[in-house]
Enzyme design. Sequence first.
Site, PDB file in Angstrom:
ATOM      1  N   ASP A 114      21.309 -10.656   9.201  1.00 48.62           N
ATOM      2  CA  ASP A 114      20.037 -10.856   9.896  1.00 48.62           C
ATOM      3  C   ASP A 114      20.041 -12.013  10.882  1.00 48.62           C
ATOM      4  O   ASP A 114      18.972 -12.466  11.314  1.00 48.62           O
ATOM      5  CB  ASP A 114      18.906 -11.042   8.886  1.00 48.62           C
ATOM      6  N   GLU A 115      21.207 -12.516  11.263  1.00 52.48           N
ATOM      7  CA  GLU A 115      21.231 -13.593  12.254  1.00 52.48           C
ATOM      8  C   GLU A 115      22.509 -13.526  13.079  1.00 52.48           C
ATOM      9  O   GLU A 115      23.548 -13.024  12.637  1.00 52.48           O
ATOM     10  CB  GLU A 115      21.081 -14.963  11.595  1.00 52.48           C
TER      11      GLU A 115
ATOM     12  N   ASP B  95      17.348 -15.398  14.387  1.00 50.91           N
ATOM     13  CA  ASP B  95      17.262 -15.224  12.937  1.00 50.91           C
ATOM     14  C   ASP B  95      16.052 -14.355  12.623  1.00 50.91           C
ATOM     15  O   ASP B  95      14.921 -14.704  12.992  1.00 50.91           O
ATOM     16  CB  ASP B  95      17.129 -16.599  12.266  1.00 50.91           C
TER      17      ASP B  95
END
Length: 419
Positions: free
Chosen positions: A135-136, A42
């Site tokens: 974003d993860e 993350d």
Amino acid sequence: MPALCRDCFSTAPGDGPACAACGGRRIVRHDELFALTVAHLDCDAFYASVEKRDRPELAAKPVIVGGLTRGVVAACCYVARTRGVRSAMPMFQARALCPDAVVIHPEMAKYAQEARRIRAMMETLTPLVQPLSIDEAVLDLRGTEVLHRAPPAVTLARLAQQVEREVGVTVSVGLAANRLMAKLAAEQDKPRGFAVIGAKEAASWLAPQPVGLLPGIGPAAVRRLAALGITRLGQLAALDARSALLRLGPEGPELAARARGEDGRPVSPERETRSISAETTFDTDLSTVEALEAPLWRMCEKLARRLATKGFAAGGVVLKLKTARFETRSRAGRLGAATQVPETLFEVARALLRREADGTPFRLIGVGASPLLPAEGADVGDLADPEAPRRAARWRAMEALRGRFGEAAVRQGRSSGKG
């Protein structure tokens, strides 16, 4: 106990607080450190981190990424978080909590580009990379020890350092035996963290935690469980399948299993798309059908593009409205046949809008596709709507011209409206 220095990647850092090889203090120790293979990565405050990278003078300042005057917080740095600012918070509330924050309008194209760079780095380590958001992602590194000449924990530490050096943002890593526990681990040591939850300790680690910690248990579910006397995950985990079914309904047995740390979901490179939508927040509240139709049309155009890009069609339309008092209204309507054409989406969405536009001032409008259907069956036409193929062909032709000559090359009448 197995140990790893995250600064020099030594697997023999010694027993002290500092690494015997490099003096670094970022040491991870865990009994199962070198046996676990599932990781959740993350990016830390991703949008805000990219902005601080590009503007070093903001390094120590609170930064909020979101609407400049209205809307909600898309992301905020950890400095802003210490003042109480959180993602999805109304911007006026965030400004009140942190009046000295630097507010930056989001540049999604820039964030997407950096996300692709990070994703490419992940994919050099294992083919089993499943994106979860911009974003993860979750990775499964089983069987990669020979390729990388190191256990997954070491490979992940190297990746985190590579992202920090080459992209200029930090990531937090959660390492565990399955996807659920890896996600929970990644949230424990942010920012720039590396947390491990072993298979042997998963149930005992979860037991004292509040039920709301488990992904998928929102505020309403927390209240429902509390009414049954269940406030901790250990209480939920203690239910056998039959008791969970009787007390909690069809989802009860799976919920109880997850409360014990059980998760059989594989890591799949194919990300399941569950919904596609588009929405916008207005500079000033709008209350009439006439004023709301122009932004609704633009959202239908945007939704049509997203459907085509992702290879889906809409089987129905969902209209979303948010009032000036932040109350959300959601209304759905079915389509006669699957479509990717904004005109068809707009007709259904406009009918829903006309029933809701009762003089209430709205600050946001959005439109989504639900259910999602295969693109192959979209806009084929039938006796009820023989013009569907022509509308689709016209829309594709306009999009092709825009792709060559720019957005302003072709405009429909509704596209010129303001709102």
